[in-house]
Design a protein around this motif. Structure first.
Motif, PDB file in Angstrom:
ATOM      1  N   UNK A 154       4.164  -0.534   2.920  1.00 12.81           N
ATOM      2  CA  UNK A 154       4.781   0.412   1.920  1.00 12.81           C
ATOM      3  C   UNK A 154       6.131  -0.077   1.654  1.00 12.81           C
ATOM      4  N   UNK A 155       6.822  -0.585   2.634  1.00 15.44           N
ATOM      5  CA  UNK A 155       8.128  -1.274   2.771  1.00 15.44           C
ATOM      6  C   UNK A 155       8.003  -2.512   1.892  1.00 15.44           C
ATOM      7  N   UNK A 156       6.654  -3.165   1.884  1.00 16.03           N
ATOM      8  CA  UNK A 156       6.715  -4.335   1.164  1.00 16.03           C
ATOM      9  C   UNK A 156       6.492  -3.992  -0.507  1.00 16.03           C
ATOM     10  N   UNK A 214      -6.220   2.175  -1.750  1.00 14.61           N
ATOM     11  CA  UNK A 214      -7.446   2.960  -2.263  1.00 14.61           C
ATOM     12  C   UNK A 214      -8.647   2.730  -1.075  1.00 14.61           C
ATOM     13  N   UNK A 215      -8.627   1.371  -0.814  1.00 12.50           N
ATOM     14  CA  UNK A 215      -9.580   1.064   0.172  1.00 12.50           C
ATOM     15  C   UNK A 215      -9.542   2.023   1.400  1.00 12.50           C
ATOM     16  N   UNK A 216      -8.256   2.025   1.723  1.00 15.20           N
ATOM     17  CA  UNK A 216      -7.888   2.731   3.164  1.00 15.20           C
ATOM     18  C   UNK A 216      -8.437   4.191   2.788  1.00 15.20           C
ATOM     19  N   UNK A 217      -8.106   4.780   1.738  1.00  9.68           N
ATOM     20  CA  UNK A 217      -8.476   6.086   1.451  1.00  9.68           C
ATOM     21  C   UNK A 217      -9.808   6.348   1.585  1.00  9.68           C
ATOM     22  N   UNK A 218     -10.643   5.472   0.934  1.00  8.17           N
ATOM     23  CA  UNK A 218     -12.207   5.919   1.089  1.00  8.17           C
ATOM     24  C   UNK A 218     -12.596   5.474   2.617  1.00  8.17           C
ATOM     25  N   UNK A 219     -11.941   4.861   3.422  1.00  6.50           N
ATOM     26  CA  UNK A 219     -12.508   4.302   4.605  1.00  6.50           C
ATOM     27  C   UNK A 219     -13.832   3.769   4.758  1.00  6.50           C
ATOM     28  N   UNK A 220     -14.258   2.903   3.800  1.00  6.48           N
ATOM     29  CA  UNK A 220     -15.542   2.519   3.436  1.00  6.48           C
ATOM     30  C   UNK A 220     -16.160   1.326   4.566  1.00  6.48           C
ATOM     31  N   UNK A 221     -17.176   1.503   5.225  1.00  8.79           N
ATOM     32  CA  UNK A 221     -17.684   0.441   6.064  1.00  8.79           C
ATOM     33  C   UNK A 221     -18.150  -0.661   5.397  1.00  8.79           C
ATOM     34  N   UNK A 242       4.608   1.712 -13.626  1.00  9.27           N
ATOM     35  CA  UNK A 242       3.059   2.367 -13.570  1.00  9.27           C
ATOM     36  C   UNK A 242       2.482   2.266 -12.116  1.00  9.27           C
ATOM     37  N   UNK A 243       2.624   1.075 -11.752  1.00  5.16           N
ATOM     38  CA  UNK A 243       2.102   0.973 -10.389  1.00  5.16           C
ATOM     39  C   UNK A 243       2.962   1.587  -9.268  1.00  5.16           C
ATOM     40  N   UNK A 244       4.251   1.866  -9.377  1.00  6.31           N
ATOM     41  CA  UNK A 244       4.974   2.741  -8.427  1.00  6.31           C
ATOM     42  C   UNK A 244       4.527   4.096  -8.730  1.00  6.31           C
ATOM     43  N   UNK A 245       4.327   4.535  -9.853  1.00 10.08           N
ATOM     44  CA  UNK A 245       3.780   5.870  -9.945  1.00 10.08           C
ATOM     45  C   UNK A 245       2.457   6.302  -9.518  1.00 10.08           C
ATOM     46  N   UNK A 246       1.577   4.990  -9.284  1.00  7.13           N
ATOM     47  CA  UNK A 246       0.115   5.214  -8.784  1.00  7.13           C
ATOM     48  C   UNK A 246       0.178   5.123  -7.277  1.00  7.13           C
ATOM     49  N   UNK A 247       1.028   4.256  -6.773  1.00  3.47           N
ATOM     50  CA  UNK A 247       0.930   4.048  -5.318  1.00  3.47           C
ATOM     51  C   UNK A 247       1.930   4.784  -4.627  1.00  3.47           C
ATOM     52  N   UNK A 248       3.133   5.088  -4.803  1.00  2.00           N
ATOM     53  CA  UNK A 248       4.216   5.471  -3.856  1.00  2.00           C
ATOM     54  C   UNK A 248       3.761   7.032  -3.507  1.00  2.00           C
ATOM     55  N   UNK A 249       3.379   8.091  -4.455  1.00  2.00           N
ATOM     56  CA  UNK A 249       3.069   9.286  -4.156  1.00  2.00           C
ATOM     57  C   UNK A 249       1.730   9.332  -3.309  1.00  2.00           C
ATOM     58  N   UNK A 250       0.612   8.599  -3.337  1.00  2.00           N
ATOM     59  CA  UNK A 250      -0.534   8.429  -2.830  1.00  2.00           C
ATOM     60  C   UNK A 250      -0.041   7.979  -1.423  1.00  2.00           C
ATOM     61  N   UNK A 251       0.539   7.042  -1.264  1.00  2.00           N
ATOM     62  CA  UNK A 251       1.209   6.403   0.026  1.00  2.00           C
ATOM     63  C   UNK A 251       1.839   7.353   0.964  1.00  2.00           C
ATOM     64  N   UNK A 259       1.540  10.502   0.940  1.00  2.00           N
ATOM     65  CA  UNK A 259       0.478  11.474   1.635  1.00  2.00           C
ATOM     66  C   UNK A 259      -0.340  10.866   2.677  1.00  2.00           C
ATOM     67  N   UNK A 260      -0.651   9.715   2.695  1.00  2.00           N
ATOM     68  CA  UNK A 260      -1.347   8.922   3.754  1.00  2.00           C
ATOM     69  C   UNK A 260      -0.569   8.862   4.686  1.00  2.00           C
ATOM     70  N   UNK A 261       0.901   8.490   4.782  1.00  2.00           N
ATOM     71  CA  UNK A 261       1.587   8.466   5.714  1.00  2.00           C
ATOM     72  C   UNK A 261       1.811   9.849   6.606  1.00  2.00           C
ATOM     73  N   UNK A 262       1.612  10.823   5.833  1.00  2.00           N
ATOM     74  CA  UNK A 262       1.792  12.179   6.557  1.00  2.00           C
ATOM     75  C   UNK A 262       0.321  12.627   7.228  1.00  2.00           C
ATOM     76  N   UNK A 263      -0.746  11.858   6.544  1.00  2.00           N
ATOM     77  CA  UNK A 263      -2.042  12.235   7.201  1.00  2.00           C
ATOM     78  C   UNK A 263      -2.235  11.454   8.564  1.00  2.00           C
ATOM     79  N   UNK A 264      -1.532  10.181   8.784  1.00  2.00           N
ATOM     80  CA  UNK A 264      -1.412   9.412   9.673  1.00  2.00           C
ATOM     81  C   UNK A 264      -0.418   9.496  10.798  1.00  2.00           C
TER      82      UNK A 264
END
Length: 265
Positions: free
Chosen positions: A140-142, A177-184, A223-232, A234-239
């Protein structure tokens, strides 16, 4: 040769070689998800590990499948050999000592031969790892750091470098996105379709392409900031990861001061 013939030829060539205990398929062929475009990943177990003698045995085996046009012998990883033959068949082998097999599981391997029954000693499947919150926040910081460099690219009119920034932001979003799906069975770098959802694919397709022009570069970053930062977030809160609030805030403040950009979400 097709891949089945390549695998059979290499297996025959090393099965009775001195000091070779076992040969397995790994990667897509090991987990049963290979297709016509897959490379062929092997794990070979040798008494002496990735020695020069064992590497020579492997090269002789691969050479029986076609002319070797690329040969990386323990170049990037001390136990890894990459090869490409003249029909562009790609083979990789990791050469390990028996005691180094502990990191593998039965679910990721297919036995080609196993003289000492090493496969039976391996766990069936790997336990899902606990998310690494420190590594996630580093990512996220990167992302925020690259976003913050936008004012430098714009100020210097370095629009080509700005395009590279968009590329890096895209990679961070894809990783999220891959981390969200946790695909094997994630596979190599060219596997994405099976790792993300249709909705995630639609998001990626909707984002603007990198164009080396000032406004296009700015629009793509936002556009990428809008797509990434809110999702990130949420994931930070989840983990249970601590969000870099101050860093994000001062980055947006700097972009507002230098480029007149307001936070778009």
């Amino acid at each position: 040769m097709d891949h089945t013939d390549v695998i059979a030829t290499i297996t025959r060539a090393v099965r009775d070689a001195t000091g070779i205990q076992a040969l397995f398929l790994s990667g897509s062929y090991g987990n049963g998800m290979a297709d016509a475009y897959s490379d062929i990943d092997f794990v070979m177990v040798a008494d002496d590990g990735a020695s020069d003698a064992v590497a020579a045995i492997w090269r002789e085996a691969v050479a029986q499948t076609g002319e070797i046009v690329l040969w990386w012998d323990r170049t990037t990883v001390p136990v890894l050999i990459n090869a490409i033959t003249d029909d562009w068949t790609r083979t990789d082998v990791i050469i390990l000592k028996p005691e180094q097999m502990r990191g593998h599981t039965q679910s990721t391997l297919k036995v080609l031969f196993d003289h000492d029954r090493i496969y039976e000693t391996l766990p069936g499947t790997k336990v899902s790892p606990i998310p690494d919150s420190k590594r996630f926040i580093y990512q996220v910081e990167e992302f925020i750091r690259i976003l913050g460099l936008l004012h430098l690219a714009a100020g210097r009119e370095e629009y080509i470098n700005g395009v590279l920034g968009v590329f890096h932001l895209r990679n961070k979003l894809v990783d999220l996105l891959i981390a969200e799906t946790d695909a094997p069975h994630r596979g190599g770098i060219l596997h994405l379709n099976r790792l993300i959802t249709e909705g995630q694919k639609a998001l990626l397709v909707s984002l603007p392409p990198p164009v080396p022009e000032r406004q296009a570069m700015i629009d793509a970053h936002l556009a990428y900031a809008t797509a990434f930062l809110p999702r990130a977030r949420k994931r930070a809160e989840a983990i249970g990861a601590e969000w870099p609030e101050r860093f994000e805030a001062v980055t947006w403040a700097r972009l507002a001061e230098t480029l007149g950009i307001e936070r778009p979400y």
